[in-house]
Write an enzyme that holds these catalytic residues in place. Structure first.
Site, PDB file in Angstrom:
ATOM      1  N   TYR A 140      49.836  30.560  30.127  1.00  0.00           N
ATOM      2  CA  TYR A 140      50.800  29.468  30.028  1.00  0.00           C
ATOM      3  C   TYR A 140      50.254  28.282  29.231  1.00  0.00           C
ATOM      4  CZ  TYR A 140      53.621  31.801  33.631  1.00  0.00           C
ATOM      5  OH  TYR A 140      54.382  32.686  34.345  1.00  0.00           O
ATOM      6  N   LYS A 190      44.141  42.311  36.857  1.00  0.00           N
ATOM      7  CA  LYS A 190      44.491  43.560  36.164  1.00  0.00           C
ATOM      8  C   LYS A 190      43.269  44.011  35.380  1.00  0.00           C
ATOM      9  CE  LYS A 190      47.610  46.697  35.153  1.00  0.00           C
ATOM     10  NZ  LYS A 190      48.008  47.701  36.165  1.00  0.00           N
ATOM     11  N   ASP A 222      49.889  44.965  40.143  1.00  0.00           N
ATOM     12  CA  ASP A 222      51.024  45.835  40.441  1.00  0.00           C
ATOM     13  C   ASP A 222      50.938  46.384  41.861  1.00  0.00           C
ATOM     14  OD1 ASP A 222      48.763  47.114  39.492  1.00  0.00           O
ATOM     15  OD2 ASP A 222      49.832  48.589  38.286  1.00  0.00           O
ATOM     16  N   ASP A 246      52.402  33.042  39.590  1.00  0.00           N
ATOM     17  CA  ASP A 246      53.791  32.631  39.414  1.00  0.00           C
ATOM     18  C   ASP A 246      54.727  33.729  39.914  1.00  0.00           C
ATOM     19  OD1 ASP A 246      56.106  31.365  38.615  1.00  0.00           O
ATOM     20  OD2 ASP A 246      55.679  31.453  36.476  1.00  0.00           O
ATOM     21  N   ASP A 250      56.729  33.975  43.930  1.00  0.00           N
ATOM     22  CA  ASP A 250      58.181  34.050  44.034  1.00  0.00           C
ATOM     23  C   ASP A 250      58.606  35.296  44.807  1.00  0.00           C
ATOM     24  OD1 ASP A 250      58.588  31.682  42.790  1.00  0.00           O
ATOM     25  OD2 ASP A 250      59.366  32.499  40.918  1.00  0.00           O
TER      26      ASP A 250
END
Length: 354
Positions: A140, A190, A222, A246, A250
């Site tokens: 980001y 990851k 994942d 992020d 959520d």
């Protein structure tokens, strides 16, 4: 005195911050903390008034504050603005300007609302986890290109990078927090694909050596996303990068049955920042129906982390527990057999139970 900057923002932001300030004032009467409130503009409201989403005066005031209480930013009204003028840029500017390097998002499953969870009650009952998200690094905030011609075709790109000090800082916070909870940290990356994740995993492992009393395990992002649905109670503290945090936070927010009850804290080098996670919801703004509990619980986090007023924080959390146990529900969590109340009414009910 303890200076609290209040940034109502857009949409339902003014309503929920108003509710939280009322609760904080009631708490201050009881616990004599010495709270002082000052309102500032950011987001779409700031753009309309000043022509920019984050005025310098707002950032300067925040830097001098003991804590910031934030509502929400954004809305269709500003969707077509140039990127640098969009309301969301205020959040990025505050995070960078205040050194807000970590976002703490607790996910608690309330017994009174367990039927509102999309998961089976036996999977979520008693669930209580905390996601610690790195907030000022990663993709980001990396270099980016909106458009370029490469090998004859148009492409865009965003660069992910992390340094050792950035990973060390967020990891130490996660382990220190886990020591105050159930003593377990799950680091999410990851590392089977990304170089940044391999560095992340290496640094987390090194930091963990200084916390022998805390259990550490690693999950690929994942798999973690799947495990949050299959068995959320296995988690205590999850620490992860900006983008992964992020997404996962959520996902985790719906486990408890309502996004309206989800608070968050962003911890910084200069001060810290507290907000609900539900967004600006402009379609219900001004209708006295938004659930203010996420913002009120964010105010409890403000008391706990910025002012070290643990008893006051627990008093707010207990008042919300009692309100829910007594059957009061805002529109987002209402079902037959309960007592439906609006934003202002539920705020008064919570104040009465402090």
């Amino acid at each position: 005195m303890k200076k609290i900057i209040v940034i109502p923002g857009d949409g339902v932001g003014p309503e929920v911050t108003d509710s939280a300030v009322k609760v904080l004032k009631k708490i201050d009467e009881k616990f004599k903390i010495g709270l002082e409130f000052e309102t500032r503009y950011a987001g779409g409201a700031a753009y309309d008034k000043f022509g920019e989403p984050l005025p310098a005066e707002t950032l300067d005031a925040c830097k001098k504050a003991d804590a910031i209480l934030f509502g929400a930013v954004g809305g269709k009204k500003w969707d077509n603005l140039e990127v640098k003028f969009r309301p969301e840029q205020a959040l990025f500017g505050l995070r960078k300007g205040l050194g807000l390097f970590a976002n703490l998002r607790p996910v608690k499953v309330y017994d009174a609302l367990i039927d509102g969870s999309p998961l089976k009650p036996e999977l979520v009952r008693g669930g209580d986890l905390l996601i610690v998200r790195e907030l000022v690094g990663g993709i980001y905030f990396g270099d980016r290109c909106e458009s370029e011609i490469y090998n004859g075709v148009e492409r865009a790109w965003d660069m992910e990078n992390y340094s050792v000090p950035e990973v060390e800082r967020i990891t130490k916070l996660a382990f220190d927090t886990a020591k105050l909870r159930r003593g377990k940290v799950t680091s999410v990356d990851k590392a089977n694909v990304l170089s940044t994740s391999r560095l992340w995993r290496k640094v987390v492992g090194e930091v963990a050596k200084n916390y022998p009393e805390v259990e550490l395990n690693h999950l690929y992002v994942d798999n973690c996303a799947m495990q949050l649905v299959l068995n959320p109670k296995q988690f205590d503290v999850i620490v992860t990068s900006n983008m992964f945090g992020d997404i996962l936070s959520d996902e985790a927010s719906v486990i408890g049955g309502s996004i309206g009850l989800m608070p968050s804290a962003s911890m910084g080098e200069l001060t810290s920042f507290y907000e609900p996670i539900h967004g600006s919801a402009p379609d219900i703004a001004g209708k006295n129906i938004v659930n203010p509990m996420g913002t009120i619980l964010s105010a409890a986090m403000l008391l706990r982390y910025s002012l070290q007023a643990e008893d006051a924080a627990k008093a707010i959390e207990s008042a919300i527990d009692k309100t829910l146990d007594d059957g009061y529900r805002t529109a987002d969590i209402f079902s037959e057999g309960f007592k439906k109340v609006g934003t202002k009414e539920v705020t008064e009910i919570i104040c009465d139970r402090l």
